[in-house]
Design a protein around this motif. Structure first.
Motif, PDB file in Angstrom:
ATOM      1  N   TRP A 155      54.435  49.278  35.643  1.00  0.00           N
ATOM      2  CA  TRP A 155      53.678  48.057  35.281  1.00  0.00           C
ATOM      3  C   TRP A 155      53.386  47.999  34.054  1.00  0.00           C
ATOM      4  O   TRP A 155      52.722  48.880  33.480  1.00  0.00           O
ATOM      5  CB  TRP A 155      52.603  47.417  36.272  1.00  0.00           C
ATOM      6  CG  TRP A 155      53.137  47.006  37.382  1.00  0.00           C
ATOM      7  CD1 TRP A 155      54.612  47.261  37.962  1.00  0.00           C
ATOM      8  CD2 TRP A 155      52.396  46.338  38.573  1.00  0.00           C
ATOM      9  NE1 TRP A 155      54.595  46.536  39.282  1.00  0.00           N
ATOM     10  CE2 TRP A 155      53.242  46.203  39.667  1.00  0.00           C
ATOM     11  CE3 TRP A 155      51.130  46.078  38.681  1.00  0.00           C
ATOM     12  CZ2 TRP A 155      52.795  45.303  40.600  1.00  0.00           C
ATOM     13  CZ3 TRP A 155      50.793  45.549  39.679  1.00  0.00           C
ATOM     14  CH2 TRP A 155      51.533  44.803  40.773  1.00  0.00           C
ATOM     15  N   ASP A 156      53.465  46.886  33.363  1.00  0.00           N
ATOM     16  CA  ASP A 156      52.944  46.906  31.888  1.00  0.00           C
ATOM     17  C   ASP A 156      51.320  46.571  31.946  1.00  0.00           C
ATOM     18  O   ASP A 156      50.830  46.192  32.930  1.00  0.00           O
ATOM     19  CB  ASP A 156      53.584  45.928  30.936  1.00  0.00           C
ATOM     20  CG  ASP A 156      53.466  44.520  31.338  1.00  0.00           C
ATOM     21  OD1 ASP A 156      52.731  44.198  31.846  1.00  0.00           O
ATOM     22  OD2 ASP A 156      54.512  43.947  31.118  1.00  0.00           O
ATOM     23  N   LYS A 157      50.629  46.652  30.818  1.00  0.00           N
ATOM     24  CA  LYS A 157      49.237  46.744  30.745  1.00  0.00           C
ATOM     25  C   LYS A 157      48.966  45.388  31.367  1.00  0.00           C
ATOM     26  O   LYS A 157      47.759  45.020  31.954  1.00  0.00           O
ATOM     27  CB  LYS A 157      48.839  46.750  29.223  1.00  0.00           C
ATOM     28  CG  LYS A 157      47.113  47.265  29.303  1.00  0.00           C
ATOM     29  CD  LYS A 157      46.759  47.243  27.859  1.00  0.00           C
ATOM     30  CE  LYS A 157      45.226  47.486  27.907  1.00  0.00           C
ATOM     31  NZ  LYS A 157      44.662  47.486  26.652  1.00  0.00           N
ATOM     32  N   ALA A 158      49.504  44.236  30.824  1.00  0.00           N
ATOM     33  CA  ALA A 158      49.199  42.762  31.193  1.00  0.00           C
ATOM     34  C   ALA A 158      49.156  42.529  32.692  1.00  0.00           C
ATOM     35  O   ALA A 158      48.145  42.072  33.153  1.00  0.00           O
ATOM     36  CB  ALA A 158      49.964  41.984  30.384  1.00  0.00           C
ATOM     37  N   LYS A 159      50.339  43.144  33.249  1.00  0.00           N
ATOM     38  CA  LYS A 159      50.401  43.190  34.813  1.00  0.00           C
ATOM     39  C   LYS A 159      49.361  43.652  35.557  1.00  0.00           C
ATOM     40  O   LYS A 159      48.758  43.223  36.354  1.00  0.00           O
ATOM     41  CB  LYS A 159      51.788  43.423  35.034  1.00  0.00           C
ATOM     42  CG  LYS A 159      52.353  42.840  36.427  1.00  0.00           C
ATOM     43  CD  LYS A 159      53.731  43.446  36.502  1.00  0.00           C
ATOM     44  CE  LYS A 159      54.439  42.685  38.182  1.00  0.00           C
ATOM     45  NZ  LYS A 159      55.532  43.207  38.332  1.00  0.00           N
ATOM     46  N   ARG A 195      46.363  44.495  34.526  1.00  0.00           N
ATOM     47  CA  ARG A 195      45.173  43.760  34.396  1.00  0.00           C
ATOM     48  C   ARG A 195      45.040  42.559  35.222  1.00  0.00           C
ATOM     49  O   ARG A 195      44.003  42.530  35.853  1.00  0.00           O
ATOM     50  CB  ARG A 195      45.057  43.300  32.792  1.00  0.00           C
ATOM     51  CG  ARG A 195      44.690  44.544  31.853  1.00  0.00           C
ATOM     52  CD  ARG A 195      44.519  43.707  30.508  1.00  0.00           C
ATOM     53  NE  ARG A 195      43.469  43.054  30.294  1.00  0.00           N
ATOM     54  CZ  ARG A 195      42.101  43.172  29.914  1.00  0.00           C
ATOM     55  NH1 ARG A 195      41.907  44.423  29.377  1.00  0.00           N
ATOM     56  NH2 ARG A 195      41.316  42.207  29.629  1.00  0.00           N
ATOM     57  N   ALA A 196      46.234  41.883  35.332  1.00  0.00           N
ATOM     58  CA  ALA A 196      46.052  40.485  35.971  1.00  0.00           C
ATOM     59  C   ALA A 196      45.965  41.067  37.602  1.00  0.00           C
ATOM     60  O   ALA A 196      45.165  40.263  38.426  1.00  0.00           O
ATOM     61  CB  ALA A 196      47.350  39.836  35.893  1.00  0.00           C
TER      62      ALA A 196
END
Lengths: 279, 284
Positions: free
Chosen positions: B107-111, B113-114
């Motif tokens: 997963w990327d960082k934004a995902k 974090r969400a």
């Protein structure tokens, strides 16, 4: 209350400094004319002989020279007459070089020892023997094998900064809280990620405290090392000025060494504070 | 009892030298079941939990989870530690995101974090996501521990006296929340506690252990109260005091003087205080 304590401490510090400078000034004033001699002879003999002036320079003289050094830090009039800035820069480069090499060795090796009780036990006797050896004792061996005086000085710095960093890193890594490691285990965190994201930040305050001790020792040792190898550096400067019988310059160098050492320590202290975490 | 239990503990034992801390443990946990383990200190409760987590190896016996023998820690079994075990140099969000990244490394960082934020909000800490653990109260820290465990969407939760370090009020609130979250997500839970009321509120089954050394499972108490119970009116239910008295009586007397002559460790006795009071409560 804290600020008033700080203020009072500053007042006491200033008073102590002023008192010291005053005593120093009075002690080196001289006793006036002690012998009535021919002015030409008096010039030859210097103030010590004819005016009862102490050979020890007074504070005004030293501070005046200090100001002069600060305003002419980087002049270069050949091998025996370089600005104090250049000399300090030589010393700093050697210290940072040796220190950097020591970091490159001590951190990974410290991790290995901290994580492996076997390696800890196996390597411990070597450290116990090597640690108390004065770094300068390595100098002849370094000169013989490396065959370069400047590189030998760096090696001596490397050796003396290695041990505190190595032992602190090993200790910091070994005493990472079991529960954090258990968290990493239950999350199936890989070894590299565990080392970088759990153990390193957890042990960072201990590791950097070791580095702070190391840089202090390195700065102590570089002066002695440069007195031995000669050529450049603040240690060589001190010895050279002693040979020139310039006590004023020797005192200036001592002051500079103290100030630079303090600055190095403060940088590391700030780094320690940066990585320290409240629990 | 389900035919194929989610967790099967078979003849588990832990010995140090010649002394057994516990031995002959047989029990099962069904999918979606909330099981509490009660026993005095020294009966090896934490060792059992660590064995289930895969953090510690038992001396004997096997544990099957989902039909497979466990061989070390797994993201499928999340642990909520007694001492919350948050990394103090990471913010609340980073602590949870650290776990999320372990589960879904791609997963990327934004995902990440969400996803982490969703679980931080689930435990009611949306406003504290950027704080460091040192800035939180004990109850809030434990909530972060719960959010971290839930965020990896494990197949089961293991809790080691998660509320024992908290004050009574905070403990009550957190128990309610854990109950709500576990029922919402149909979590399978194994929890260690020494608090009888906590066990009655939360557990479907309560495993009672005798005193160590050589601790065994004395009996398994089935909670006979409805599943939608809550802390406020728990004590009004007619079964409440029967279960409670049964548990207290066990902890005070019978955990010490357990009669092993008729004891079959393979078939721990099930008791249902409240339903069959006449048969159960008259037993010595």
């Amino acid at each position: 209350m804290i600020s008033s304590l700080r203020l009072r401490a500053a007042i006491v510090s200033t008073a102590l400094l002023a008192g010291f400078l005053l005593l120093w000034h009075l002690a080196t004033l001289g006793t006036g004319v002690v012998a009535d001699v021919d002015p030409e002879y008096a010039r030859l003999m210097g103030a010590t002989a004819v005016a009862g002036k102490s050979a020890m320079p007074g504070p005004m003289e030293v501070l005046g020279k200090f100001w002069w050094h600060l305003s002419h830090p980087f002049y270069d009039n050949g091998p025996n007459d370089k600005g104090v800035g250049i000399q300090l820069a030589f010393s700093l480069v050697r210290v940072l070089g040796g220190f950097g090499l020591a970091v490159a060795v001590a951190i990974p090796l410290g991790f290995l020892i901290g994580m492996s009780p076997l390696m800890h036990k196996a390597l411990d006797p070597f450290f116990q023997v090597l640690k108390p050896i004065s770094p300068l004792a390595w100098m002849p061996l370094a000169l013989y094998t490396i065959k370069d005086s400047s590189a030998s000085a760096i090696f001596v710095i490397f050796i003396c900064s290695l041990w505190p960093m190595l032992l602190n890193t090993a200790f910091g890594v070994a005493s990472v809280r079991k529960e954090w490691l258990n968290v990493a285990r239950t999350l199936e965190v890989g070894p590299l990620r565990k080392a970088l994201q759990v153990i390193l930040p957890a042990a960072a305050p201990t590791i950097l405290t070791g580095m702070r001790i190391s840089i202090g020792i390195a700065w102590l040792v570089i002066v002695a090392a440069e007195m031995l190898v000669g050529g450049t550096g603040i240690g060589y400067f001190v010895w050279n000025e002693w040979n020139n019988l310039s006590i004023t310059n020797v005192m200036n160098a001592i002051l500079m060494i103290g100030l630079v050492g303090m600055a190095l320590d403060q940088v590391l202290a700030r780094l320690v504070r940066l990585v320290t975490y409240p629990e | 009892m389900t035919v194929n239990p989610f967790v099967l503990v078979d003849d588990l034992a832990k010995t140090y030298g010649a002394t057994a801390v516990f031995e002959n443990l047989y029990f099962t946990i069904g999918k979606g079941e909330f099981v509490c383990l009660i026993g005095h200190s020294g009966c090896g409760k934490t060792t059992i939990l660590n064995a289930l987590a895969g953090l510690e190896e038992a001396s004997d016996g096997v544990i099957l989870v989902g039909g497979r023998e466990i061989s070390g820690p797994s993201l499928d079994r999340a642990v909520i530690f007694q001492s919350h075990a948050l990394m103090p140099w990471m913010s609340v969000l980073d602590n949870v995101a650290f776990a999320v990244r372990s589960r879904w490394p791609d997963w990327d960082k934004a995902k990440r974090r969400a996803h982490a934020l969703k679980f931080i909000e689930l435990v009611g800490l949306g406003n504290a996501a950027d704080k460091k653990p040192a800035q939180l109260s004990g109850g809030m820290k434990q909530r972060v521990g719960i959010a971290r465990a839930l965020s990896i969407e494990p197949k089961m939760l293991l809790m080691d006296e998660p509320f024992s370090a908290l004050d009574a009020l905070t403990r009550g609130t957190l128990q309610d929340e854990v109950l709500r979250i576990c029922h919402q997500t149909a979590q399978t839970v194994f929890m260690i506690t020494h608090d009888v009321d906590e066990a009655i509120l939360l557990a479907d089954k309560i495993i009672l252990m005798t005193n160590g050394p050589g601790a065994v499972i004395a009996e398994i108490v089935v909670n006979t109260m409805p599943r939608d119970r809550n802390r406020a009116d728990l004590h009004r239910h007619p079964h409440y005091y029967r279960i409670r008295n049964h548990l207290i009586e066990f902890l005070v007397d019978r955990s010490k003087q357990f009669d092993r002559s008729t004891f079959d460790p393979r078939k721990p006795k099930f008791t249902t205080p409240g339903l069959d009071t006449t048969t159960e409560e008259k037993q010595p």
